[in-house]
Each structure stands twice: as structure tokens, then as C-alpha cells.
Design an enzyme around this catalytic site. Structure first.
Site, PDB file in Angstrom:
ATOM      1  N   ASP A 218     -31.104 -14.769 108.384  1.00  8.72           N
ATOM      2  CA  ASP A 218     -31.866 -15.272 109.252  1.00  8.72           C
ATOM      3  C   ASP A 218     -33.168 -14.761 109.552  1.00  8.72           C
ATOM      4  OD1 ASP A 218     -32.166 -16.237 112.044  1.00  8.72           O
ATOM      5  OD2 ASP A 218     -30.424 -18.041 111.785  1.00  8.72           O
TER       6      ASP A 218
ATOM      7  N   ARG B 196     -14.439 -18.947 108.879  1.00  2.00           N
ATOM      8  CA  ARG B 196     -14.664 -17.982 107.706  1.00  2.00           C
ATOM      9  C   ARG B 196     -14.641 -19.118 106.822  1.00  2.00           C
ATOM     10  NH1 ARG B 196     -17.962 -13.380 109.481  1.00  2.00           N
ATOM     11  NH2 ARG B 196     -17.587 -13.102 111.029  1.00  2.00           N
TER      12      ARG B 196
HETATM   13  P1  IMP Z   1     -30.797 -11.590 110.528  1.00  2.00           P
HETATM   14  O1  IMP Z   1     -30.832 -10.428 110.587  1.00  2.00           O
HETATM   15  O2  IMP Z   1     -31.312 -12.920 111.442  1.00  2.00           O
HETATM   16  O3  IMP Z   1     -31.354 -11.870 109.302  1.00  2.00           O
HETATM   17  O4  IMP Z   1     -29.295 -12.122 110.955  1.00  2.00           O
HETATM   18  C1  IMP Z   1     -28.600 -12.441 109.690  1.00  2.00           C
HETATM   19  C2  IMP Z   1     -27.088 -12.228 109.764  1.00  2.00           C
HETATM   20  O5  IMP Z   1     -26.759 -13.479 111.105  1.00  2.00           O
HETATM   21  C3  IMP Z   1     -25.903 -12.986 108.402  1.00  2.00           C
HETATM   22  O6  IMP Z   1     -25.639 -11.510 108.333  1.00  2.00           O
HETATM   23  C4  IMP Z   1     -24.727 -13.516 109.605  1.00  2.00           C
HETATM   24  O7  IMP Z   1     -24.182 -13.087 109.588  1.00  2.00           O
HETATM   25  C5  IMP Z   1     -25.432 -14.247 110.800  1.00  2.00           C
HETATM   26  N1  IMP Z   1     -25.613 -15.391 110.569  1.00  2.00           N
HETATM   27  C6  IMP Z   1     -27.051 -16.010 110.580  1.00  2.00           C
HETATM   28  N2  IMP Z   1     -26.793 -17.660 110.396  1.00  2.00           N
HETATM   29  C7  IMP Z   1     -26.007 -18.379 110.643  1.00  2.00           C
HETATM   30  C8  IMP Z   1     -25.779 -19.207 110.090  1.00  2.00           C
HETATM   31  O8  IMP Z   1     -26.030 -20.288 110.374  1.00  2.00           O
HETATM   32  N3  IMP Z   1     -23.882 -18.986 110.845  1.00  2.00           N
HETATM   33  C9  IMP Z   1     -23.189 -17.779 110.755  1.00  2.00           C
HETATM   34  N4  IMP Z   1     -24.065 -16.465 111.180  1.00  2.00           N
HETATM   35  C10 IMP Z   1     -25.205 -16.511 110.755  1.00  2.00           C
END
Ligand code: IMP
Ligand code: MG
Length: 177
Positions: A103, A165
Site C-alpha cells: 500500500d 484470511r
Molecule cells: P503499507 O506499509 O502501507 O504498504 O502496508 C502494507 C500492509 O498493510 C500489508 O502487508 C497488509 O498487511 C496491509 N494491507 C494493505 N492493504 C490492505 C488491504 O486492502 N487489505 C488487507 N490488508 C492490507
């Protein structure tokens, strides 16, 4: 309370399998003649990690990390801490981080820099899903299953407040709140 009526199918298990097949072929080609350490990011990446692992033909070790940045929130906080670290010595090894979704990129950026500082031959990233429009920090992602829009997804390892999950397919939430 979890209401599965609000789940709309986004990717079927067949589409997921097909995406994994494509990634695995690239990995098998790129790492031919070499050994690999897969580092799975708990908990979300477990299903992707195991399906990908089954398709990898080069000698491979597996390790896991658990990081916290989200807790039960749906957006990342920016502060990442290590809850569980790898056990193996990755010096002089090729490392491939396995994530199910990226994300903002904050979680992975932190892990990527940390593993790089441990003296491996290389560190690369594979993700099943990439919300590339949400990226806040730059991370070099080598293998991407699907680039997706900004939607909250559940199933196939992805959770909604720790549930769902176990769904074999991936869904998006029609009413995210
Ligand atoms: P980031 O640090 O913002 O890139 O977040 C990544 C983490 O957020 C991923 O490893 C997921 O565990 C969680 N995440 C991000 N988007 C989603 C989603 O749409 N559904 C569920 N978990 C998400
Ligand atoms: Mg994750």
C-alpha cells in the site's frame, strides 16, 4: 461484525494461481543456478508464500518476519517495529521478500533496508498485489502479480480485523465502513 454479504469477488483462486505461475516462472529463470532465501511477511503473506514456494524450483530456504505498523487499523501508521525477526544468517545469500499487498510501502521499505544492511548478495521484493497509486515511499518491487486500484481487499491471507484470511479467493468490501 463481519458481514460477508458486503464482500464482492475481486480475484478468483484461478486468477491468483495464474498470477503466481507467471511470477514463479520469472523467479525460476532469474535465480537459475543460485540459491534463494524467501522472507515471508507474517501474517498476510502466508498463503501466497506457500503457493509460490511450491512453484519454485531452485534450492530455497524460508524465513518469516512479523512487523507491526497497522494493528487493527486499516491504514498504516508509518511506525514499523519488528515483532519477529529472521533466524537465518543471510550474508552472501540472495533474499526475496514475499509480501501479499503493498500500500504505502512503509512496511516494506523498513524491512528492505534492514535486510540489506545484513550483508546479503541481493534483496528483491515480490508482491501478489500492488496498490501502486497509494505509494508514499519508494520501494523497488521486482515481481508484481497484479497492480490494483485503491480498494480494501480481504481473503487469501488478507484480513479484515484479523478475520477472513482463510477465504480462498480475494474480495473487496462494498461498504468499507
Ligand atoms: P503499507 O506499509 O502501507 O504498504 O502496508 C502494507 C500492509 O498493510 C500489508 O502487508 C497488509 O498487511 C496491509 N494491507 C494493505 N492493504 C490492505 C488491504 O486492502 N487489505 C488487507 N490488508 C492490507
Ligand atoms: Mg502484509
Amino acid at each position: 461484525m463481519l458481514d460477508e454479504k458486503n464482500f464482492t469477488k475481486y480475484l478468483s483462486r484461478h486468477e491468483i494461481d495464474a498470477a503466481i505461475q507467471v511470477i514463479a516462472e520469472q523467479i525460476n529463470r532469474d535465480y537459475a543456478g543460485q540459491e534463494l532465501v524467501l522472507v515471508g511477511v507474517l501474517k498476510g503473506a502466508v498463503l501466497f508464500m506457500s503457493d509460490l514456494l511450491r512453484q519454485i524450483k531452485v534450492p530455497t530456504e524460508i524465513e518469516f518476519v512479523r512487523l507491526s505498523s497497522y494493528g487493527k487499523a486499516r491504514t498504516s501508521s508509518g511506525t514499523v517495529t519488528i515483532l519477529k525477526d529472521i533466524q537465518a544468517d543471510i550474508r552472501n545469500k540472495h533474499v526475496l521478500i514475499v509480501e501479499e499487498i503493498i500500500d504505502s510501502g512503509r512496511t516494506l521499505k523498513f524491512l528492505y533496508e534492514r535486510l540489506k544492511s545484513a550483508g546479503p548478495l541481493s534483496v528483491e521484493i515480490v508482491t501478489l498485489l500492488d496498490k501502486s497509486s497509494k505509494r508514499v515511499v519508494d520501494v523497488p518491487v521486482k515481481y508484481i502479480g497484479r497492480t490494483i486500484e485503491d480498494q480494501f481487499l480481504v481473503g487469501y491471507g488478507l484480513d479484515l480485523e484479523e478475520y477472513s484470511r482463510n477465504l480462498p479467493d480475494i474480495y473487496y468490501l462494498k461498504y468499507p465502513n
